[in-house]
Design a protein around this motif. Structure first.
Motif, PDB file in Angstrom:
ATOM      1  N   GLY A 110      33.292   7.621  84.988  1.00  0.00           N
ATOM      2  CA  GLY A 110      32.564   6.627  84.197  1.00  0.00           C
ATOM      3  C   GLY A 110      31.860   7.241  83.005  1.00  0.00           C
ATOM      4  O   GLY A 110      31.875   6.680  81.902  1.00  0.00           O
ATOM      5  N   GLN A 111      31.264   8.389  83.201  1.00  0.00           N
ATOM      6  CA  GLN A 111      30.574   9.055  82.089  1.00  0.00           C
ATOM      7  C   GLN A 111      31.561   9.592  81.062  1.00  0.00           C
ATOM      8  O   GLN A 111      31.324   9.515  79.862  1.00  0.00           O
ATOM      9  CB  GLN A 111      29.679  10.171  82.611  1.00  0.00           C
ATOM     10  N   THR A 113      34.554   8.458  80.363  1.00  0.00           N
ATOM     11  CA  THR A 113      35.214   7.364  79.643  1.00  0.00           C
ATOM     12  C   THR A 113      34.219   6.488  78.895  1.00  0.00           C
ATOM     13  O   THR A 113      34.625   5.677  78.069  1.00  0.00           O
ATOM     14  CB  THR A 113      36.013   6.479  80.618  1.00  0.00           C
ATOM     15  N   TRP A 115      32.455   4.169  80.248  1.00  0.00           N
ATOM     16  CA  TRP A 115      32.401   2.838  80.845  1.00  0.00           C
ATOM     17  C   TRP A 115      31.054   2.555  81.486  1.00  0.00           C
ATOM     18  O   TRP A 115      30.551   1.445  81.447  1.00  0.00           O
ATOM     19  CB  TRP A 115      33.501   2.658  81.884  1.00  0.00           C
ATOM     20  N   TRP A 116      30.480   3.545  82.148  1.00  0.00           N
ATOM     21  CA  TRP A 116      29.182   3.370  82.781  1.00  0.00           C
ATOM     22  C   TRP A 116      28.600   4.738  83.111  1.00  0.00           C
ATOM     23  O   TRP A 116      29.297   5.738  83.112  1.00  0.00           O
ATOM     24  CB  TRP A 116      29.286   2.523  84.050  1.00  0.00           C
TER      25      TRP A 116
END
Length: 173
Positions: A110-111, A113, A115-116
């Motif tokens: 997530g980090q 990319t 995304w979150w």
């Protein structure tokens, strides 16, 4: 040794008894519910028999691969799987280890990319605050997991005692 069906029946019988005990002790219906769910989860999904190809192992469906290393390293009916308290602690710690590993992996993806992001410090702070606000629920949660496991240990023990106490038939040639 009792069948999986017997272990399931013991779990079903113990769950309302644990709920009643937790409800009386804590005087809160949500603690009774927590105890019932804890015993059911312990008996059906976190059973001491996760160390073999058992009904609880099969219930994990496509996630049963999580328990493959556990089965390879924990001998069946050893004190590590069927030992009071240590067996439950080990299975819960094992599952938490997998969930943490998966969580860290998803957090990293997530980090990377964008995304979150996951705030692990916030998660740990929430757990600490949860313990401070209602440690009674945490205690009942663990005790109910152990009650589910103890039903399993006890039925194994009583089944073995019964089997040994029956007279043996003479061997016929």
């Amino acid at each position: 040794m009792p069948s999986g069906r017997v272990h399931d029946r013991v779990t079903v019988v113990l769950s309302p008894l644990a709920g009643l005990g937790a409800g009386v002790w804590g005087q809160r219906w949500e603690l009774a519910t927590l105890a019932i769910v804890g015993v059911l989860v312990s008996g059906f999904f976190l059973s001491p028999d996760l160390d073999i190809l058992s009904k609880p192992y099969q219930r994990w469906g496509w996630l049963r691969w999580l328990w493959w290393p556990y089965q390879r390293f924990i001998p069946h009916r050893s004190w590590l799987s069927h030992g009071p308290i240590i067996g439950t602690v080990l299975r819960v710690a094992y599952l938490i280890g997998w969930l943490s590993l998966i969580g860290f992996g998803l957090s990293w993806v997530g980090q990377e990319t964008g995304w979150w992001t996951w705030q692990w410090e916030a998660t740990l702070a929430w757990l600490e605050k949860s313990w401070q606000q209602d440690n009674q629920a945490w205690i009942i949660g663990f005790v109910s997991l152990e009650i589910g496991a103890m039903g399993h240990y006890l039925s194994d023990f009583l089944g073995s005692v019964f089997k040994r106490s029956r007279p043996r038939k003479p061997h016929q040639a």
